[in-house]
Design a protein around this motif. Structure first.
Motif, PDB file in Angstrom:
ATOM      1  N   VAL A 156     -89.077 -39.545 119.568  1.00  0.00           N
ATOM      2  CA  VAL A 156     -89.169 -37.953 119.502  1.00  0.00           C
ATOM      3  C   VAL A 156     -90.752 -37.447 120.179  1.00  0.00           C
ATOM      4  O   VAL A 156     -90.941 -36.546 120.795  1.00  0.00           O
ATOM      5  CB  VAL A 156     -88.953 -37.429 117.932  1.00  0.00           C
ATOM      6  CG1 VAL A 156     -89.521 -35.991 117.682  1.00  0.00           C
ATOM      7  CG2 VAL A 156     -87.404 -37.488 117.734  1.00  0.00           C
ATOM      8  N   ALA A 157     -91.495 -38.379 119.505  1.00  0.00           N
ATOM      9  CA  ALA A 157     -92.943 -38.027 120.054  1.00  0.00           C
ATOM     10  C   ALA A 157     -92.976 -37.927 121.637  1.00  0.00           C
ATOM     11  O   ALA A 157     -93.535 -37.037 122.346  1.00  0.00           O
ATOM     12  CB  ALA A 157     -94.004 -39.047 119.496  1.00  0.00           C
ATOM     13  N   ASN A 158     -92.429 -39.035 122.160  1.00  0.00           N
ATOM     14  CA  ASN A 158     -92.659 -39.122 123.730  1.00  0.00           C
ATOM     15  C   ASN A 158     -91.925 -38.063 124.390  1.00  0.00           C
ATOM     16  O   ASN A 158     -92.319 -37.395 125.242  1.00  0.00           O
ATOM     17  CB  ASN A 158     -91.847 -40.515 124.135  1.00  0.00           C
ATOM     18  CG  ASN A 158     -92.728 -41.629 123.601  1.00  0.00           C
ATOM     19  OD1 ASN A 158     -93.731 -41.476 123.483  1.00  0.00           O
ATOM     20  ND2 ASN A 158     -91.981 -42.827 123.524  1.00  0.00           N
ATOM     21  N   LEU A 159     -90.762 -37.624 123.773  1.00  0.00           N
ATOM     22  CA  LEU A 159     -90.054 -36.752 124.656  1.00  0.00           C
ATOM     23  C   LEU A 159     -90.568 -35.233 124.567  1.00  0.00           C
ATOM     24  O   LEU A 159     -90.891 -34.399 125.279  1.00  0.00           O
ATOM     25  CB  LEU A 159     -88.238 -36.498 123.874  1.00  0.00           C
ATOM     26  CG  LEU A 159     -87.536 -35.363 124.332  1.00  0.00           C
ATOM     27  CD1 LEU A 159     -87.249 -35.787 125.902  1.00  0.00           C
ATOM     28  CD2 LEU A 159     -86.224 -35.360 123.784  1.00  0.00           C
ATOM     29  N   LEU A 160     -90.878 -34.765 123.095  1.00  0.00           N
ATOM     30  CA  LEU A 160     -91.537 -33.344 122.659  1.00  0.00           C
ATOM     31  C   LEU A 160     -92.907 -33.370 123.486  1.00  0.00           C
ATOM     32  O   LEU A 160     -93.354 -32.106 123.687  1.00  0.00           O
ATOM     33  CB  LEU A 160     -91.314 -33.072 121.298  1.00  0.00           C
ATOM     34  CG  LEU A 160     -89.750 -33.070 120.962  1.00  0.00           C
ATOM     35  CD1 LEU A 160     -89.627 -32.597 119.547  1.00  0.00           C
ATOM     36  CD2 LEU A 160     -89.041 -31.854 121.833  1.00  0.00           C
ATOM     37  N   ARG A 161     -93.782 -34.302 123.510  1.00  0.00           N
ATOM     38  CA  ARG A 161     -94.918 -34.152 124.025  1.00  0.00           C
ATOM     39  C   ARG A 161     -94.799 -33.787 125.601  1.00  0.00           C
ATOM     40  O   ARG A 161     -95.698 -33.147 125.889  1.00  0.00           O
ATOM     41  CB  ARG A 161     -95.674 -35.575 123.924  1.00  0.00           C
ATOM     42  CG  ARG A 161     -97.082 -35.478 124.298  1.00  0.00           C
ATOM     43  CD  ARG A 161     -97.732 -36.807 124.039  1.00  0.00           C
ATOM     44  NE  ARG A 161     -99.493 -36.332 124.242  1.00  0.00           N
ATOM     45  CZ  ARG A 161    -100.216 -37.212 124.434  1.00  0.00           C
ATOM     46  NH1 ARG A 161     -99.879 -38.479 123.300  1.00  0.00           N
ATOM     47  NH2 ARG A 161    -101.639 -37.070 124.616  1.00  0.00           N
ATOM     48  N   GLY A 178     -90.879 -38.067 130.339  1.00  0.00           N
ATOM     49  CA  GLY A 178     -90.666 -37.853 128.663  1.00  0.00           C
ATOM     50  C   GLY A 178     -89.504 -38.324 128.351  1.00  0.00           C
ATOM     51  O   GLY A 178     -89.255 -39.159 127.216  1.00  0.00           O
ATOM     52  N   ILE A 179     -88.528 -37.865 129.142  1.00  0.00           N
ATOM     53  CA  ILE A 179     -87.086 -38.101 129.001  1.00  0.00           C
ATOM     54  C   ILE A 179     -86.882 -39.639 128.834  1.00  0.00           C
ATOM     55  O   ILE A 179     -85.971 -40.090 128.096  1.00  0.00           O
ATOM     56  CB  ILE A 179     -86.028 -37.591 129.795  1.00  0.00           C
ATOM     57  CG1 ILE A 179     -86.094 -36.026 129.720  1.00  0.00           C
ATOM     58  CG2 ILE A 179     -84.696 -38.023 129.721  1.00  0.00           C
ATOM     59  CD1 ILE A 179     -85.426 -35.333 130.836  1.00  0.00           C
ATOM     60  N   PHE A 180     -87.383 -40.287 129.954  1.00  0.00           N
ATOM     61  CA  PHE A 180     -87.202 -41.733 129.985  1.00  0.00           C
ATOM     62  C   PHE A 180     -87.988 -42.652 128.857  1.00  0.00           C
ATOM     63  O   PHE A 180     -87.365 -43.443 128.570  1.00  0.00           O
ATOM     64  CB  PHE A 180     -87.594 -42.510 131.454  1.00  0.00           C
ATOM     65  CG  PHE A 180     -86.782 -42.116 132.762  1.00  0.00           C
ATOM     66  CD1 PHE A 180     -85.934 -43.400 133.039  1.00  0.00           C
ATOM     67  CD2 PHE A 180     -86.559 -40.996 133.187  1.00  0.00           C
ATOM     68  CE1 PHE A 180     -84.971 -43.095 133.986  1.00  0.00           C
ATOM     69  CE2 PHE A 180     -85.693 -40.553 134.204  1.00  0.00           C
ATOM     70  CZ  PHE A 180     -84.967 -41.694 134.573  1.00  0.00           C
ATOM     71  N   TYR A 181     -89.051 -41.872 128.774  1.00  0.00           N
ATOM     72  CA  TYR A 181     -89.792 -42.504 127.335  1.00  0.00           C
ATOM     73  C   TYR A 181     -88.991 -42.428 126.138  1.00  0.00           C
ATOM     74  O   TYR A 181     -89.180 -43.425 125.285  1.00  0.00           O
ATOM     75  CB  TYR A 181     -90.997 -41.998 127.316  1.00  0.00           C
ATOM     76  CG  TYR A 181     -92.275 -42.140 128.210  1.00  0.00           C
ATOM     77  CD1 TYR A 181     -92.000 -42.992 129.395  1.00  0.00           C
ATOM     78  CD2 TYR A 181     -93.335 -41.374 128.174  1.00  0.00           C
ATOM     79  CE1 TYR A 181     -92.918 -43.022 130.196  1.00  0.00           C
ATOM     80  CE2 TYR A 181     -94.523 -41.763 129.250  1.00  0.00           C
ATOM     81  CZ  TYR A 181     -94.316 -42.528 130.032  1.00  0.00           C
ATOM     82  OH  TYR A 181     -95.236 -42.574 131.102  1.00  0.00           O
ATOM     83  N   PHE A 182     -88.319 -41.395 126.116  1.00  0.00           N
ATOM     84  CA  PHE A 182     -87.334 -41.079 124.941  1.00  0.00           C
ATOM     85  C   PHE A 182     -86.203 -42.055 124.640  1.00  0.00           C
ATOM     86  O   PHE A 182     -86.218 -42.764 123.755  1.00  0.00           O
ATOM     87  CB  PHE A 182     -86.988 -39.661 124.811  1.00  0.00           C
ATOM     88  CG  PHE A 182     -85.989 -39.410 123.741  1.00  0.00           C
ATOM     89  CD1 PHE A 182     -86.078 -39.026 122.344  1.00  0.00           C
ATOM     90  CD2 PHE A 182     -84.463 -39.334 124.293  1.00  0.00           C
ATOM     91  CE1 PHE A 182     -85.376 -38.767 121.497  1.00  0.00           C
ATOM     92  CE2 PHE A 182     -83.675 -39.031 123.316  1.00  0.00           C
ATOM     93  CZ  PHE A 182     -83.854 -38.768 122.014  1.00  0.00           C
ATOM     94  N   ILE A 183     -85.884 -42.419 125.719  1.00  0.00           N
ATOM     95  CA  ILE A 183     -84.661 -43.206 125.946  1.00  0.00           C
ATOM     96  C   ILE A 183     -85.323 -44.809 125.738  1.00  0.00           C
ATOM     97  O   ILE A 183     -84.475 -45.584 125.025  1.00  0.00           O
ATOM     98  CB  ILE A 183     -83.822 -43.126 127.288  1.00  0.00           C
ATOM     99  CG1 ILE A 183     -83.174 -41.777 127.293  1.00  0.00           C
ATOM    100  CG2 ILE A 183     -82.774 -44.236 127.414  1.00  0.00           C
ATOM    101  CD1 ILE A 183     -82.612 -41.531 128.737  1.00  0.00           C
TER     102      ILE A 183
END
Length: 434
Positions: A73-78, A378-383
């Motif tokens: 969540v941190a990766n995506l929303l950042r 960020g999307i890839f970090y989230f996944i």
């Protein structure tokens, strides 16, 4: 595995002679003061709290899945909202308000760590924190793009990172070392979390004061920045038609999937397998900061002389060693060696990465470009983070946690090794002396 000083800190204490501003850098003193002070303040504030969020979660018996969700969540929303905030800063021709608001407010939600009783609530806190970070992120990078001349961009971005590493080391010394000696080895960081949060807010407020003296680059006549006249639709089309940028985003995002895959694995290894204390985790952070201080400026000079792409490859290639060497670590001191060796290589190449990004991003639309880069990665970090956490959790149905972790670390090490060679296909977009 996330930089002239502010007036109240004597420059002779903070800035070594070899990195003081020189006239040929073509950046005003007040601009340097604002940028470097913000870099050190942000990293100091971040180092006061962020390294121990996972530690607090694990002390609440968080599963690998929950730990992965916190980081994911941190990766995506950042980064996911960066195109919106970046385009807004482009349209308003303002960077500084976004930077100032984000710098002061992002750490405040961490204060709620004091009251929570279940690790799931950390996910919500992480979400709010990283939305506030996202508000200022594209404007922060865009401001550097507008102020840093291309011929010394490697040196200047390297300095930003240098000051950031310095701030991170100071913060970790306080949170991990000083507080440990003051309150004991088994300090309850949740109980004392309000102290570093309050200090972080205070430091951030002081650090943004120098921005009062900075005029927005897009509103100045003395900077050769072309003003964009494109509509949003046309700007988006331009972003996707920029071939060097598009290629870098694709490679960086795919690699990022396996970069973040291992993030929850490292915390599990440190705390659950090696029983690392908060002090020992702090020392790992300090080792990383020290390598940045030692090697980031050297790499920055090299980036301006021989080009960026060789250093970009080095920065990505060395990362396969982190999970690989974590497999063989049986004592916490082994990790100190691992972090020093790999972080030294990573830091040497890091300035090349930042400089290359600014090379391929036109200043007139910096906010939007940086926003798209952040959103997609960020999307890839989230996944990737979710995959890493749940991969271990699924494997634990058949294996012990230690064996499951070893399998996951071996897998991600191989993936990083193979994918790093794709970065050899990057081409320089400007000429260099050598």
């Amino acid at each position: 595995m996330t930089d002239s000083r502010i007036d109240i800190i004597p420059s002779e204490i903070i800035i070594p002679e070899e990195i003081k501003e020189k006239p040929d850098f073509k950046i005003k003193k007040e601009e340097a003061v604002a940028i470097y002070s913000r870099s050190i303040a942000f990293s100091t504030s971040n180092g006061l709290v962020s390294p121990f969020v996972s530690f607090i979660a694990l002390n609440m018996n968080a599963t690998a899945g929950v730990l992965a969700w916190i980081q994911a969540v941190a990766n995506l929303l950042r980064q996911f909202l960066d195109p919106i905030f970046g385009r807004l800063s482009d349209t308003l021709k303002r960077r500084i308000p976004f930077i100032v608001i984000s710098t002061i407010t992002w750490i405040i939600p961490y204060a709620f760590l004091y009251w929570i009783q279940a690790p799931a609530f950390i996910i919500l806190i992480a979400a709010i924190v990283n939305i506030l970070l996202s508000f200022g992120n594209p404007a922060w990078i865009a401001l550097q793009n507008e102020l840093f001349p291309a011929e010394v961009r490697g040196k200047l971005t390297g300095r930003v990172t240098w000051f950031g590493s310095f701030g991170s080391m100071i913060a970790t010394l306080f949170t991990g070392v000083i507080l440990t000696f003051a309150f004991g080895e088994n300090i309850d960081y949740q109980k004392y979390i309000l102290i570093p949060v309050a200090i972080g807010v205070f430091i951030s407020i002081i650090a943004v004061i120098p921005f009062r003296k900075i005029k927005e680059p897009l509103l100045r006549d003395d900077l050769p920045i072309e003003k964009t006249t494109l509509s949003l639709k046309e700007s988006i089309r331009e972003v996707f038609n920029n071939k060097p940028f598009r290629k870098f985003v694709i490679l960086y995002s795919i690699f990022g999937l396996f970069w973040t895959f291992s993030w929850p694995l490292f915390s599990i290894k440190q705390v659950n397998i090696l029983n690392a204390s908060a002090l020992q985790i702090a020392l790992l952070e300090i080792v990383f900061a020290v390598t940045s201080l030692l090697f980031i400026l050297l790499g920055a000079k090299v980036a301006d002389k021989i080009g960026r792409t060789k250093l970009v490859f080095l920065n990505r290639f060395c990362l396969f060693l982190f999970p690989l060497l974590y497999i063989f670590a049986t004592e916490i001191w082994h990790l100190y060696i691992v972090h020093f060796v790999v972080s030294s290589l990573f830091s040497f190449g890091f300035a090349g990465v930042n400089a290359y990004i600014l090379d391929i991003v036109p200043a007139k639309n910096s906010g939007l470009y940086i926003g798209f880069l952040s959103m997609i990665t960020g999307i890839f970090y989230f996944i990737g983070t979710l995959l890493g956490g749940y991969f271990v959790q699924i494997l634990q149905n058949w294996y012990t946690e230690a064996i499951a972790l070893t399998i996951a670390l071996a897998f991600v090490s191989c993936a990083r090794f193979l994918l790093s060679f794709l970065f050899l296909s990057l081409k320089e977009v400007k000429k260099f002396p050598n």
